[in-house]
Enzyme design. Structure first.
Site, PDB file in Angstrom:
ATOM      1  N   GLU A 161       0.856  -1.196   0.000  1.00  0.00           N
ATOM      2  CA  GLU A 161       0.000   0.000   0.000  1.00  0.00           C
ATOM      3  C   GLU A 161       0.883   1.235   0.000  1.00  0.00           C
ATOM      4  O   GLU A 161       1.774   1.370   0.826  1.00  0.00           O
ATOM      5  CB  GLU A 161      -0.943  -0.013   1.205  1.00  0.00           C
ATOM      6  CG  GLU A 161      -1.769   1.256   1.395  1.00  0.00           C
ATOM      7  CD  GLU A 161      -2.591   1.674   0.169  1.00  0.00           C
ATOM      8  OE1 GLU A 161      -3.411   0.890  -0.313  1.00  0.00           O
ATOM      9  OE2 GLU A 161      -2.392   2.823  -0.309  1.00  0.00           O
ATOM     10  N   HIS A 216     -44.189  -4.710  14.474  1.00  0.00           N
ATOM     11  CA  HIS A 216     -44.951  -3.473  14.434  1.00  0.00           C
ATOM     12  C   HIS A 216     -44.612  -2.616  15.651  1.00  0.00           C
ATOM     13  O   HIS A 216     -44.500  -3.157  16.743  1.00  0.00           O
ATOM     14  CB  HIS A 216     -46.449  -3.794  14.442  1.00  0.00           C
ATOM     15  CG  HIS A 216     -47.310  -2.568  14.473  1.00  0.00           C
ATOM     16  ND1 HIS A 216     -47.487  -1.770  13.362  1.00  0.00           N
ATOM     17  CD2 HIS A 216     -48.009  -1.984  15.488  1.00  0.00           C
ATOM     18  CE1 HIS A 216     -48.278  -0.757  13.685  1.00  0.00           C
ATOM     19  NE2 HIS A 216     -48.605  -0.857  14.972  1.00  0.00           N
ATOM     20  N   LYS A 249     -19.851   9.594   4.874  1.00  0.00           N
ATOM     21  CA  LYS A 249     -20.981   9.266   5.747  1.00  0.00           C
ATOM     22  C   LYS A 249     -20.897  10.044   7.055  1.00  0.00           C
ATOM     23  O   LYS A 249     -21.921  10.440   7.616  1.00  0.00           O
ATOM     24  CB  LYS A 249     -21.043   7.762   6.010  1.00  0.00           C
ATOM     25  CG  LYS A 249     -22.011   7.044   5.085  1.00  0.00           C
ATOM     26  CD  LYS A 249     -21.511   6.804   3.685  1.00  0.00           C
ATOM     27  CE  LYS A 249     -21.955   7.692   2.601  1.00  0.00           C
ATOM     28  NZ  LYS A 249     -21.340   7.408   1.299  1.00  0.00           N
TER      29      LYS A 249
END
Ligand code: FAD
Ligand code: NAD
Length: 466
Positions: free
Chosen positions: A32, A445, A50
């Protein structure tokens, strides 16, 4: 130095491939060139964007929406430096986390620029110019992608920025022009709009979010326009010239016509990304790319050269972190002698605007084009109790199912938390579920997920709450 697997690139494709290879007992190293691991996604992509989206949404909520819930706040003001330092800390923690995972899995980080010199051989050039020679039984190319340039416009990352510059503007622009109404344009355009900028989005095509279900994209555009984003569709930018106060942009209708000039203090160029293979030495070993610069591979991610594989943004398919990660797992398993598989029909795509836009499987346009007969079931969030309680009732769920077999072919959601809601559909599609399977599954629900169940019921014309 000699390894079973050397991965070039430590983005979500590369680092995940390395971890999986190490888990499978292979001696693994990753090359890298950046100072931190995690690639585009963690450093300048998914994660910082984000963080800014969440923070700017909180600011917007405090300014405009808490009143719905009877919460009174005094004057709300922005501390841009604090907002940015939250983002920076999140990035630092998560990239550091990958370094920890490398140590945990005994993966060697070869710091520098990787270049393939022959099948099974690489050179790693460090920042100080030092060169290490590395032998690898298997090489995985995971070098990702980079910004697509716009002819006539020079990105200086000061006034004319790519997504990387747009993640760290030093001030809230008065006027921001975004070129490209794709995922980056809408997400980062939303960030700066919420923080106070006047945002104009210039798009070459006559629609936003090309490739996504058209009804979904059109509805999303209406909601974003209501939030104050201005859209200039069927328009192209032909020049951008920095001046003392900002940038002068020349626009023209896409098909040609009268040009006009508009001013902006910042311009974000977000017209797509292209595979990154610079300096990799592909030509030395005869690895082929397609017309768009993507490395060609077979179904097992192997290039034309035995023992050299490629995954993630640098090959075909959607440029998404989770797609790269899944390919990373599969390629490592294939190298270790196992069999791996990815279902490209069930990869979700999410745009993290407010409300979110989430999609998996085929759009109506794709089904029509393929001549597949389908039934559509739709359910609006305005009829969902939880969405009403959240005062976030814009949008809908649309389920597309095969007209004969009822198998779910695609689901498109515009609405609160759509990105989480779509996960259920990915799983359903992996199991070859029918719309009836979803409709007969008990959904708690009051939750947003009931809208998914209702849309599945609507495929058979029997939604209960509309
Ligand atoms: P990358 O993450 O690009 O990593 C490649 C790595 O390889 C880099 O670290 C690079 O330095 C290194 N490298 C390249 N060449 C060499 C070399 N020769 N030697 C050594 N190292 C090299 N996707 C999502 O799924 N969700 C999102 O919310 C999302 N948001 C995004 C927001 C933005 C602003 C951007 C730009 C992208 C976003 N993406 C998102 C896309 C996502 O970042 C990419 O799909 C993903 O990072 C691709 O992973 P990759 O491993 O293929 O490559
Ligand atoms: P994109 O392909 O999503 O959108 C580019 C947009 O620019 C398109 O609408 C296109 O028609 C338009 N365009 C192209 N040339 C133009 C021109 N000359 N003038 C005006 N408009 C033009 O690309 P992006 O938004 O740059 O994002 C790049 C990649 O990064 C995407 O493939 C996406 O998958 C990935 N990404 C994903 C996420 C996410 O998953 N939430 C977020 C950001 C980026």
């Amino acid at each position: 130095m000699s390894y079973d697997v050397v991965v070039i690139g430590a983005g979500p494709g590369g680092y995940v491939a390395a971890i999986r290879a190490a888990q499978l007992g292979l001696k693994t190293a990753v090359v890298e060139k950046w100072d931190t691991l995690g690639g585009t996604c963690l450093n300048v992509g998914c994660i910082p964007s984000k963080a800014l989206l969440v923070s700017s949404e909180k600011f917007d909520e405090a300014r405009h929406h808490l009143g719905h819930h009877g919460v009174k706040v005094g004057e709300v003001s922005l501390d841009l430096a604090a907002l940015m330092s939250h983002k920076t800390k999140v990035v630092k923690d998560l990239t550091g986390g990958i370094e920890f995972l490398f140590k945990k899995n005994k993966i060697t980080w070869l710091k520098g620029l990787g270049r393939i010199t022959a099948p099974g051989a690489l050179e790693v050039v460090g920042k100080d110019g030092s060169v290490q020679t590395v032998a690898a039984k298997n090489i995985i190319i995971a070098t990702g992608s980079d910004v697509t340039p716009l002819p006539g416009v020079t990105i200086d990352e000061q006034r004319i920025v790519s997504s990387t510059g747009a993640l760290k503007l030093p001030e809230v622009p008065k006027k921001l022009v975004v070129v490209g109404a794709g995922v980056i344009g809408l997400e980062l355009g939303s960030v700066w709009k919420r923080l106070g900028a006047e945002v104009t989005v210039v798009e070459f095509l006559d629609r936003i979010l090309p490739g996504m279900d058209l009804e979904l994209a059109k509805s999303a555009q209406k909601l974003l326009a209501k939030q104050g984003l201005t859209f200039r569709l069927s328009t192209k930018v032909t020049a951008a010239v920095p001046n003392a106060t900002g940038v002068a942009l020349t626009l023209e209708p896409s098909k040609g016509g009268t040009a006009e000039t508009i001013d902006a203090d910042y311009v974000l160029v977000a017209i797509g990304r292209r595979p990154y293979t610079e300096g990799l030495g592909l030509e030395t070993v005869g690895i082929e790319t397609d017309g768009r610069g993507r490395i060609k591979t077979d179904k097992h991610f192997q290039t034309k050269v035995p023992g050299i594989y490629a995954i993630g943004d640098v090959i075909e398919g959607p440029m998404l972190a989770h797609k790269a990660e899944d390919e990373g797992v599969v390629v490592a398993e294939i190298i270790a002698g196992q069999s791996g598989h990815i279902n490209y029909d069930a990869i979700p795509g999410i745009v993290y605007t407010s409300p979110e836009i989430a999609t998996v499987g085929k759009s109506e346009e794709q089904l029509k084009e393929a001549g597949i007969a389908y039934k559509a079931g739709k359910f609006p969030f305005s009829a969902n109790g939880r969405a009403r309680a959240m005062a976030a009732a814009d949008g809908f769920v649309k389920v597309l199912a095969d007209a004969k077999t009822d198998r779910v072919l695609g689901v498109h959601i515009l609405g609160p938390d759509a990105g989480h809601l779509i996960a259920e559909i990915g799983l359903a599609m992996e199991f070859g579920a029918s719309a009836e399977d979803i409709a007969r599954t008990c959904h708690a629900h009051p939750t947003l997920s009931e809208a998914v169940k209702e849309a599945a019921l609507a495929v058979d014309g029997r939604a209960v709450h509309v």
